[in-house]
Design a protein around this motif. Structure first.
Motif, PDB file in Angstrom:
ATOM      1  N   TYR A 169      -2.857 -16.968 -26.880  1.00 34.59           N
ATOM      2  CA  TYR A 169      -4.316 -16.952 -26.816  1.00 34.59           C
ATOM      3  C   TYR A 169      -4.876 -18.352 -26.564  1.00 34.59           C
ATOM      4  CZ  TYR A 169      -9.170 -16.279 -28.233  1.00 34.59           C
ATOM      5  OH  TYR A 169     -10.548 -16.254 -28.257  1.00 34.59           O
ATOM      6  N   LYS A 180       1.307 -14.192 -30.228  1.00 35.14           N
ATOM      7  CA  LYS A 180       0.004 -13.819 -29.677  1.00 35.14           C
ATOM      8  C   LYS A 180      -1.034 -14.919 -29.865  1.00 35.14           C
ATOM      9  CE  LYS A 180       0.482  -8.803 -29.912  1.00 35.14           C
ATOM     10  NZ  LYS A 180      -0.079  -7.521 -30.438  1.00 35.14           N
ATOM     11  N   HIS A 213       4.788 -10.461 -21.061  1.00 31.65           N
ATOM     12  CA  HIS A 213       3.695  -9.575 -20.663  1.00 31.65           C
ATOM     13  C   HIS A 213       3.372  -8.542 -21.748  1.00 31.65           C
ATOM     14  CE1 HIS A 213       4.408 -11.288 -16.674  1.00 31.65           C
ATOM     15  NE2 HIS A 213       3.239 -10.793 -16.322  1.00 31.65           N
ATOM     16  N   LYS A 214       4.283  -8.341 -22.686  1.00 31.07           N
ATOM     17  CA  LYS A 214       4.029  -7.396 -23.783  1.00 31.07           C
ATOM     18  C   LYS A 214       3.014  -7.958 -24.783  1.00 31.07           C
ATOM     19  CE  LYS A 214       8.749  -5.507 -23.634  1.00 31.07           C
ATOM     20  NZ  LYS A 214      10.006  -5.314 -24.407  1.00 31.07           N
ATOM     21  N   TYR A 215       2.762  -9.268 -24.711  1.00 27.44           N
ATOM     22  CA  TYR A 215       1.935  -9.918 -25.714  1.00 27.44           C
ATOM     23  C   TYR A 215       0.535 -10.273 -25.212  1.00 27.44           C
ATOM     24  CZ  TYR A 215       6.289 -10.432 -28.318  1.00 27.44           C
ATOM     25  OH  TYR A 215       7.452 -10.186 -28.992  1.00 27.44           O
ATOM     26  N   THR A 216       0.237  -9.999 -23.947  1.00 25.33           N
ATOM     27  CA  THR A 216      -1.084 -10.324 -23.423  1.00 25.33           C
ATOM     28  C   THR A 216      -1.440  -9.435 -22.239  1.00 25.33           C
ATOM     29  OG1 THR A 216      -2.446 -12.080 -22.427  1.00 25.33           O
ATOM     30  CG2 THR A 216      -0.107 -12.108 -21.919  1.00 25.33           C
ATOM     31  N   ASP A 217      -2.743  -9.170 -22.098  1.00 28.06           N
ATOM     32  CA  ASP A 217      -3.236  -8.426 -20.934  1.00 28.06           C
ATOM     33  C   ASP A 217      -3.619  -9.374 -19.804  1.00 28.06           C
ATOM     34  OD1 ASP A 217      -2.974  -5.943 -22.189  1.00 28.06           O
ATOM     35  OD2 ASP A 217      -4.948  -6.150 -23.147  1.00 28.06           O
ATOM     36  N   ASN A 218      -3.681 -10.669 -20.131  1.00 30.38           N
ATOM     37  CA  ASN A 218      -4.065 -11.675 -19.131  1.00 30.38           C
ATOM     38  C   ASN A 218      -2.810 -12.217 -18.443  1.00 30.38           C
ATOM     39  OD1 ASN A 218      -5.270 -13.618 -17.568  1.00 30.38           O
ATOM     40  ND2 ASN A 218      -5.844 -14.954 -19.278  1.00 30.38           N
ATOM     41  N   SER A 219      -2.333 -11.488 -17.455  1.00 30.25           N
ATOM     42  CA  SER A 219      -1.085 -11.872 -16.781  1.00 30.25           C
ATOM     43  C   SER A 219      -1.237 -13.125 -15.931  1.00 30.25           C
ATOM     44  CB  SER A 219      -0.593 -10.718 -15.902  1.00 30.25           C
ATOM     45  OG  SER A 219      -1.555 -10.396 -14.917  1.00 30.25           O
TER      46      SER A 219
END
Length: 242
Positions: free
Chosen positions: A22, A18, A39-45
């Protein structure tokens, strides 16, 4: 794709991922398995990109017909190749000649006599691409037995083989790079039952089936030319960077 063996390691493993995500502007993945997992580690695809591995299709090309080839080829050095299985497959098909190009199998009297072992590694310049291409031209089928992993493996060999009109048999793993483009029995053979018996049965039934071989060869070559040429990779990468 790295597996961890404890909850504490898993916790710090996820935290590290993460943090890395970031601080990245873009993350490029060569396989859809890892791309989806990310995609499980961020909302910013928007910072995650799937960019298929590509090859120089103008180099990996041949005019030699499948019927003029009489070997099965195995190439690879990464940790996800199943070398023991590859050897056992060859041993069970002792009337077919195999060419193994790898540094991860020791030359031994215990190898089946139908295996020709050649030391080769792309990063150590042991064999040139032209020399490897010559070995490809002798192959009727290319096999890529794999150990289960989320990490994509066997891409370069599969694409080179298909570009050289060689049908590919590869283990179906969770890390397989593109399930939308590569279709079982259409342009590739995805081996889901990874047993020695299934491998040898499928290879045996296909090796002299020229109708099936030609179908896989034509469809595979067409797919590589359309979607996996190095110029496509360059254009997509340029779009991401600029």
């Amino acid at each position: 794709s790295k597996k961890v063996d404890s909850k504490i390691k898993s916790f710090f493993h996820k935290i590290l991922i993460k943090i890395l995500i970031y601080y990245c502007d873009n993350l490029i993945f060569l396989g859809k398995g890892e791309f989806k997992e990310a995609h499980k580690y961020t909302d910013n695809s928007e910072l995650l990109h799937f960019l298929p591995f590509c090859i120089d299709t103008s180099f990996w090309v041949t005019k030699k017909e499948i019927a003029a080839r009489d070997k099965i080829i195995f190439i690879g050095n990464d940790g996800n190749r199943d070398y023991e299985k590859a050897i056992k497959i060859a041993g069970a098909l002792d009337d077919i000649n195999f060419t193994f190009i790898t540094n991860n199998i020791e030359d031994s009297n215990f190898l089946p006599k139908n295996i020709k072992l050649i030391k080769g590694h792309w990063n150590k310049s042991i064999l040139t691409d032209k020399e490897i291409k010559n070995y490809y031209e002798e192959a009727r089928i290319s096999i890529i037995p794999l150990i289960e992993s989320l990490q994509p493996s066997g891409q370069s060999v599969a694409l080179q083989s298909m570009s050289m009109n060689i049908p590919v048999f590869i283990t179906k793993t969770n890390g397989f790079w593109d399930n939308n483009s590569f279709l079982d029995e259409e342009n590739i053979i995805l081996v889901e039952d990874n047993s020695i018996e299934n491998w040898t049965s499928q290879l045996r039934s296909t090796f002299d089936n020229y109708e099936k071989l030609n179908k896989l060869s034509i469809n595979g070559k067409e797919l590589i030319n359309q979607k996996f040429d190095i110029r496509n990779f360059y254009n997509d990468l340029k779009h991401i960077i600029f």
